[in-house]
Design an enzyme around this catalytic site. Structure first.
Site, PDB file in Angstrom:
ATOM      1  N   GLU A 177       8.974  -3.710  11.005  1.00 52.27           N
ATOM      2  CA  GLU A 177       9.527  -2.595  10.435  1.00 52.27           C
ATOM      3  C   GLU A 177       9.926  -1.651  11.499  1.00 52.27           C
ATOM      4  OE1 GLU A 177       6.807  -0.929   7.467  1.00 52.27           O
ATOM      5  OE2 GLU A 177       7.966   1.063   7.586  1.00 52.27           O
ATOM      6  N   ASP A 209       0.787  -1.217  -0.006  1.00 53.00           N
ATOM      7  CA  ASP A 209      -0.061  -0.145  -0.109  1.00 53.00           C
ATOM      8  C   ASP A 209       0.813   1.119  -0.115  1.00 53.00           C
ATOM      9  OD1 ASP A 209       0.957  -0.289   2.560  1.00 53.00           O
ATOM     10  OD2 ASP A 209      -1.118   0.403   3.422  1.00 53.00           O
ATOM     11  N   SER A 210       2.100   1.119   0.007  1.00 54.47           N
ATOM     12  CA  SER A 210       3.209   2.102  -0.379  1.00 54.47           C
ATOM     13  C   SER A 210       2.923   2.719  -1.452  1.00 54.47           C
ATOM     14  CB  SER A 210       4.659   1.768   0.191  1.00 54.47           C
ATOM     15  OG  SER A 210       4.909   0.374  -0.777  1.00 54.47           O
ATOM     16  N   LYS A 225      -1.051  -9.527   2.970  1.00 59.57           N
ATOM     17  CA  LYS A 225      -0.156  -8.883   4.041  1.00 59.57           C
ATOM     18  C   LYS A 225      -1.247  -7.962   4.832  1.00 59.57           C
ATOM     19  CE  LYS A 225       3.226  -5.954   3.975  1.00 59.57           C
ATOM     20  NZ  LYS A 225       2.652  -4.834   4.969  1.00 59.57           N
ATOM     21  N   GLU A 282      -1.355  -5.515   8.573  1.00 57.49           N
ATOM     22  CA  GLU A 282      -0.725  -4.968   9.723  1.00 57.49           C
ATOM     23  C   GLU A 282      -1.407  -4.993  10.934  1.00 57.49           C
ATOM     24  OE1 GLU A 282      -0.279  -0.681   9.032  1.00 57.49           O
ATOM     25  OE2 GLU A 282       0.775  -0.900   7.237  1.00 57.49           O
ATOM     26  N   ASP A 307      -0.693  -6.598  -0.151  1.00 55.58           N
ATOM     27  CA  ASP A 307      -0.991  -5.582   0.863  1.00 55.58           C
ATOM     28  C   ASP A 307      -2.367  -5.238   0.994  1.00 55.58           C
ATOM     29  OD1 ASP A 307       0.385  -4.602   3.249  1.00 55.58           O
ATOM     30  OD2 ASP A 307       1.355  -3.031   2.313  1.00 55.58           O
TER      31      ASP A 307
HETATM   32  N1  LIG Z   1       8.465   5.241  -0.272  1.00 55.68           N
HETATM   33  C1  LIG Z   1       8.043   4.726   0.891  1.00 55.68           C
HETATM   34  N2  LIG Z   1       9.152   3.985   1.659  1.00 55.68           N
HETATM   35  C2  LIG Z   1       8.767   3.501   2.946  1.00 55.68           C
HETATM   36  O1  LIG Z   1       9.980   2.699   3.461  1.00 55.68           O
HETATM   37  C3  LIG Z   1       7.430   3.663   3.282  1.00 55.68           C
HETATM   38  C4  LIG Z   1       6.540   4.149   2.391  1.00 55.68           C
HETATM   39  N3  LIG Z   1       6.889   4.805   1.333  1.00 55.68           N
HETATM   40  N4  LIG Z   1       5.241   4.355   2.687  1.00 55.68           N
HETATM   41  C5  LIG Z   1       4.814   3.611   3.933  1.00 55.68           C
HETATM   42  C6  LIG Z   1       5.836   3.622   4.923  1.00 55.68           C
HETATM   43  C7  LIG Z   1       6.389   4.855   5.482  1.00 55.68           C
HETATM   44  N5  LIG Z   1       7.637   4.369   6.008  1.00 55.68           N
HETATM   45  C8  LIG Z   1       8.588   5.321   6.427  1.00 55.68           C
HETATM   46  C9  LIG Z   1       8.511   6.668   5.951  1.00 55.68           C
HETATM   47  C10 LIG Z   1       9.633   7.770   6.291  1.00 55.68           C
HETATM   48  C11 LIG Z   1      10.297   7.092   7.465  1.00 55.68           C
HETATM   49  C12 LIG Z   1      11.297   8.126   7.928  1.00 55.68           C
HETATM   50  O2  LIG Z   1      11.598   9.209   7.442  1.00 55.68           O
HETATM   51  N6  LIG Z   1      12.120   7.809   9.182  1.00 55.68           N
HETATM   52  C13 LIG Z   1      13.275   8.498   9.787  1.00 55.68           C
HETATM   53  C14 LIG Z   1      13.181   8.387  11.227  1.00 55.68           C
HETATM   54  C15 LIG Z   1      11.914   9.075  11.731  1.00 55.68           C
HETATM   55  C16 LIG Z   1      11.526  10.416  11.654  1.00 55.68           C
HETATM   56  O3  LIG Z   1      12.498  11.124  12.123  1.00 55.68           O
HETATM   57  O4  LIG Z   1      10.597  10.648  10.855  1.00 55.68           O
HETATM   58  C17 LIG Z   1      14.588   7.874   9.315  1.00 55.68           C
HETATM   59  O5  LIG Z   1      15.510   9.022   9.311  1.00 55.68           O
HETATM   60  O6  LIG Z   1      14.715   6.850   9.432  1.00 55.68           O
HETATM   61  C18 LIG Z   1      10.424   5.907   7.758  1.00 55.68           C
HETATM   62  C19 LIG Z   1       9.598   4.966   7.592  1.00 55.68           C
HETATM   63  C20 LIG Z   1       7.954   3.300   5.684  1.00 55.68           C
HETATM   64  N7  LIG Z   1       7.154   3.040   4.487  1.00 55.68           N
HETATM   65  C1  LIG Z   2       7.168  -0.987   3.342  1.00 58.93           C
HETATM   66  C2  LIG Z   2       6.221  -2.512   3.609  1.00 58.93           C
HETATM   67  C3  LIG Z   2       6.700  -3.370   4.573  1.00 58.93           C
HETATM   68  C4  LIG Z   2       4.986  -2.226   3.134  1.00 58.93           C
HETATM   69  O1  LIG Z   2       4.038  -2.448   3.873  1.00 58.93           O
HETATM   70  C5  LIG Z   2       4.552  -1.253   2.047  1.00 58.93           C
HETATM   71  O2  LIG Z   2       5.509  -1.393   1.151  1.00 58.93           O
HETATM   72  O3  LIG Z   2       3.452  -1.123   2.049  1.00 58.93           O
HETATM   73 MG   LIG Z   3       2.202  -1.625   3.579  1.00 60.11          MG
END
Ligand SMILES: Nc1nc(=O)c2c([nH]1)NC[C@@H]1CN(c3ccc(C(=O)N[C@@H](CCC(=O)O)C(=O)O)cc3)CN21
Ligand SMILES: CC(C)C(=O)C(=O)O
Ligand SMILES: [Mg+2]
EC number: 2.1.2.11
Length: 305
Positions: free
Chosen positions: A222, A84-85, A153, A155, A123
């Protein structure tokens, strides 16, 4: 998961040199990706548990379309998640929350049509399974019937255990997803690392045990500390798949557009970019525009007589 090179589809776009069969062509393409012996022709859920037993890592990428799925499948990626990303990567929403079953079904169908070897996981989007197990089974069946995916999948750990049980009872394999769960981003207060501290690690373990007991064949962890993920991985018989959960998990998964260098702005710390495709495509588009403007495209070799 050790794999034997691409599925025997003989899919190569270039013309075969005379005398070489399509299979030889495929083998040449296979060589850089490990080649060798062993590995299933078609990845199934039993290969996930086999891989964990044998200490062989499982590798997944997200995919949302036929072109990328075919490439990843031929490269020997074990599973393709139609995440769902897609809400972020395909549709341009800020979060995954708005994405619907009707939006994901055609994408999942395209990926399933391309995957000859990889296991395809659909998903379930926000709002399509939480209300009750009946709704969850209904949505899972829609994906299986309408797309050709091999598993779904969803959550949630303890909170989704009954949904997982009922979907598995309907004969549909379930990949669980715990730790940071993006569909509850607002409940969790943003992109916050989960399972920190003793209490957090214990909750993660309870969630992991719950999804294992209700029949999930694998569980995505995750954005959790590597040490919490290690403990869960050792405590479970089903494989753990890391998305930012460190090196001790049984497999690794990344969002393909992050991995390939498409994502602009902030990308999560756990991502390693294996290519810079956004830059490559932008440069190609600029070259095309300049060639057309200058008249150097089309050249004589591109013309019909
Ligand atoms: N393009 C994309 N990649 C992803 O990994 C992802 C998505 N979309 N959409 C659904 C979720 C959202 N996710 C994310 C999105 C942003 C961070 C992020 O910016 N993390 C920071 C730490 C937390 C913060 O300070 O915001 C990092 O630096 O890792 C992490 C997971 C993982 N998933
Ligand atoms: C980041 C993975 C685990 C996911 O759920 C997605 O891509 O939607
Ligand atoms: Mg997902």
């Amino acid at each position: 998961m050790a794999q034997s090179g691409p599925a025997e589809t003989g899919q190569t776009q270039a013309e075969q040199p005379s005398g070489a069969s399509a299979r030889d062509g495929a083998a040449e393409v296979a060589a850089p990706y490990g080649g060798g012996s062993g590995g299933p022709k078609r990845v199934r859920t039993r290969h996930f548990s086999q891989a964990k037993r044998d200490g062989v890592k499982i590798v997944g990428l997200t995919s949302y379309d036929y072109l990328s799925a075919g490439i990843f499948d031929r490269a020997g990626i074990d599973f393709l998640l139609v995440g769902d990303s897609a809400g972020n990567t395909v549709f341009g929403y800020d979060t995954t929350l708005p994405v619907t079953v009707d939006e994901l079904i055609p994408l999942t169908r395209a990926v399933a049509r391309a995957a000859k070897r990889a296991l395809v996981v659909a998903d379930l989007p926000f709002g399509s399974y939480e209300t009750n197990p009946r709704e969850a089974v209904h949505t899972a069946i829609r994906f299986m019937k309408e797309t050709g995916a091999h598993a779904v999948k969803l959550e949630g750990g303890e909170r989704s255990a009954e949904q997982i049980r009922r979907i598995v009872e309907a004969g549909i394999p379930v990949m669980a997803h715990i730790g940071y769960t993006p569909q509850s981003e607002h409940g969790l207060g943003g992109h916050v690392i989960q399972a920190r501290g003793d209490a957090g690690a214990e909750q993660l373990l309870r969630d992991a045990k719950a999804v294992e007991e209700t029949g999930a064949f694998a569980v995505v962890l995750e954005m959790v500390p590597s040490e919490s993920a290690r403990r869960v991985t050792e405590a479970l018989s089903i494989p753990t798949i890391s998305v930012g959960a460190g090196p001790h998990c049984d497999g690794q998964l990344l969002v393909w557009s992050d991995w390939a260098g498409f994502t602009s702005g902030r990308i999560p710390k756990f991502v390693k970019q294996y290519a810079q495709l956004a830059q490559t495509l932008e440069e190609a588009a600029v070259s095309f525009r300049e060639d057309v403007a200058s008249g150097s495209y089309p050249a004589p070799e591109h013309e019909y007589e």
